[in-house]
Design a protein around this motif. Sequence first.
Motif, PDB file in Angstrom:
ATOM      1  N   SER A  45       0.922  -1.122   0.466  1.00 41.21           N
ATOM      2  CA  SER A  45       0.043  -0.160   0.121  1.00 41.21           C
ATOM      3  C   SER A  45       1.115   1.263   0.408  1.00 41.21           C
ATOM      4  O   SER A  45       2.323   0.970   0.508  1.00 41.21           O
ATOM      5  CB  SER A  45      -1.164  -0.387   1.036  1.00 41.21           C
ATOM      6  OG  SER A  45       0.090   0.403   2.692  1.00 41.21           O
ATOM      7  N   ILE A  67      -0.279  -6.553 -10.581  1.00 42.96           N
ATOM      8  CA  ILE A  67      -1.372  -7.481 -10.624  1.00 42.96           C
ATOM      9  C   ILE A  67      -2.427  -5.852 -10.305  1.00 42.96           C
ATOM     10  O   ILE A  67      -3.941  -6.120  -9.950  1.00 42.96           O
ATOM     11  CB  ILE A  67      -1.227  -7.845  -9.255  1.00 42.96           C
ATOM     12  CG1 ILE A  67      -0.374  -7.117  -7.688  1.00 42.96           C
ATOM     13  CG2 ILE A  67      -0.005  -9.076  -9.645  1.00 42.96           C
ATOM     14  CD1 ILE A  67      -0.993  -7.960  -6.584  1.00 42.96           C
ATOM     15  N   LYS A  68      -1.782  -5.243  -9.887  1.00 46.17           N
ATOM     16  CA  LYS A  68      -3.069  -3.614  -9.948  1.00 46.17           C
ATOM     17  C   LYS A  68      -1.930  -2.440 -10.852  1.00 46.17           C
ATOM     18  O   LYS A  68      -0.317  -2.224 -10.382  1.00 46.17           O
ATOM     19  CB  LYS A  68      -3.110  -3.211  -8.567  1.00 46.17           C
ATOM     20  CG  LYS A  68      -3.470  -1.847  -8.714  1.00 46.17           C
ATOM     21  CD  LYS A  68      -4.312  -1.488  -7.144  1.00 46.17           C
ATOM     22  CE  LYS A  68      -5.393  -0.221  -7.259  1.00 46.17           C
ATOM     23  NZ  LYS A  68      -7.011  -0.576  -6.522  1.00 46.17           N
ATOM     24  N   LYS A  69      -2.520  -1.395 -11.491  1.00 48.92           N
ATOM     25  CA  LYS A  69      -1.683  -0.211 -11.579  1.00 48.92           C
ATOM     26  C   LYS A  69      -3.050   1.072 -12.023  1.00 48.92           C
ATOM     27  O   LYS A  69      -3.685   0.830 -11.803  1.00 48.92           O
ATOM     28  CB  LYS A  69      -1.455  -0.596 -13.670  1.00 48.92           C
ATOM     29  CG  LYS A  69      -1.343   0.433 -14.646  1.00 48.92           C
ATOM     30  CD  LYS A  69      -0.389   0.518 -15.407  1.00 48.92           C
ATOM     31  CE  LYS A  69      -0.674   1.134 -16.410  1.00 48.92           C
ATOM     32  NZ  LYS A  69       0.159   1.617 -17.956  1.00 48.92           N
ATOM     33  N   ILE A  70      -2.057   1.819 -11.164  1.00 51.24           N
ATOM     34  CA  ILE A  70      -2.292   2.758 -11.175  1.00 51.24           C
ATOM     35  C   ILE A  70      -1.700   4.716 -11.756  1.00 51.24           C
ATOM     36  O   ILE A  70      -0.371   4.456 -11.878  1.00 51.24           O
ATOM     37  CB  ILE A  70      -2.032   4.213  -9.620  1.00 51.24           C
ATOM     38  CG1 ILE A  70      -2.999   3.064  -8.432  1.00 51.24           C
ATOM     39  CG2 ILE A  70      -3.618   5.158  -9.008  1.00 51.24           C
ATOM     40  CD1 ILE A  70      -3.336   2.285  -7.540  1.00 51.24           C
ATOM     41  N   VAL A  82      -3.129  -4.253  -1.044  1.00 49.51           N
ATOM     42  CA  VAL A  82      -3.253  -4.601  -2.270  1.00 49.51           C
ATOM     43  C   VAL A  82      -3.066  -6.030  -2.487  1.00 49.51           C
ATOM     44  O   VAL A  82      -1.506  -6.094  -2.333  1.00 49.51           O
ATOM     45  CB  VAL A  82      -2.456  -3.876  -3.535  1.00 49.51           C
ATOM     46  CG1 VAL A  82      -2.285  -5.115  -4.602  1.00 49.51           C
ATOM     47  CG2 VAL A  82      -3.286  -2.522  -3.601  1.00 49.51           C
ATOM     48  N   SER A  85       0.349  -7.676  -3.455  1.00 44.40           N
ATOM     49  CA  SER A  85       1.628  -7.362  -3.884  1.00 44.40           C
ATOM     50  C   SER A  85       3.209  -7.139  -2.570  1.00 44.40           C
ATOM     51  O   SER A  85       2.877  -7.607  -2.042  1.00 44.40           O
ATOM     52  CB  SER A  85       0.923  -5.944  -3.575  1.00 44.40           C
ATOM     53  OG  SER A  85       1.994  -4.752  -3.557  1.00 44.40           O
ATOM     54  N   VAL A 101      -1.115  -4.650 -16.303  1.00 41.36           N
ATOM     55  CA  VAL A 101      -2.068  -5.148 -15.174  1.00 41.36           C
ATOM     56  C   VAL A 101      -1.432  -6.955 -16.506  1.00 41.36           C
ATOM     57  O   VAL A 101      -2.264  -7.365 -16.805  1.00 41.36           O
ATOM     58  CB  VAL A 101      -3.685  -5.248 -14.946  1.00 41.36           C
ATOM     59  CG1 VAL A 101      -3.364  -6.355 -13.913  1.00 41.36           C
ATOM     60  CG2 VAL A 101      -3.737  -4.137 -14.431  1.00 41.36           C
TER      61      VAL A 101
END
Length: 122
Positions: A45, A67-70, A82, A85, A101
């Motif tokens: 996080s 696994i996550k894209k911002i 997340v 992660s 992702v």
Amino acid sequence: MKILIHENMVVSNVLVADTFTKRFMGYMFRKKPHYKVIIIKPCNSIHTFFMKFSIDVLFINENMEVIKKIEDLPPGKIIMPVKKSKMVLESKVGLFKNIEVGSKIIIQETQTKQGTVHNFYD
């Protein structure tokens, strides 16, 4: 020095923030990024408090998969943990535009005097 590789292309040099001080400071209190990419390890996080610019963020699992894209995360935000992660990559906006992702990335040491390349995450 370490480098970020995606699809056999070097994306950028990276700073590994694996000590308390490096993890704590990151991009905070800076007018612009001092490194193109910061790897925060271990991490699941983040926050963008005390930052003066937006960033792009990738959350990476133990298999080095995104696994996550911002994208374009503005200052003053919190991203809750997340699941799965193991590390986070932060960069200036736009650097991760071709990474999606599910993509796999590689973090490697650059060549040493002996001419070898070492994997970063084992």
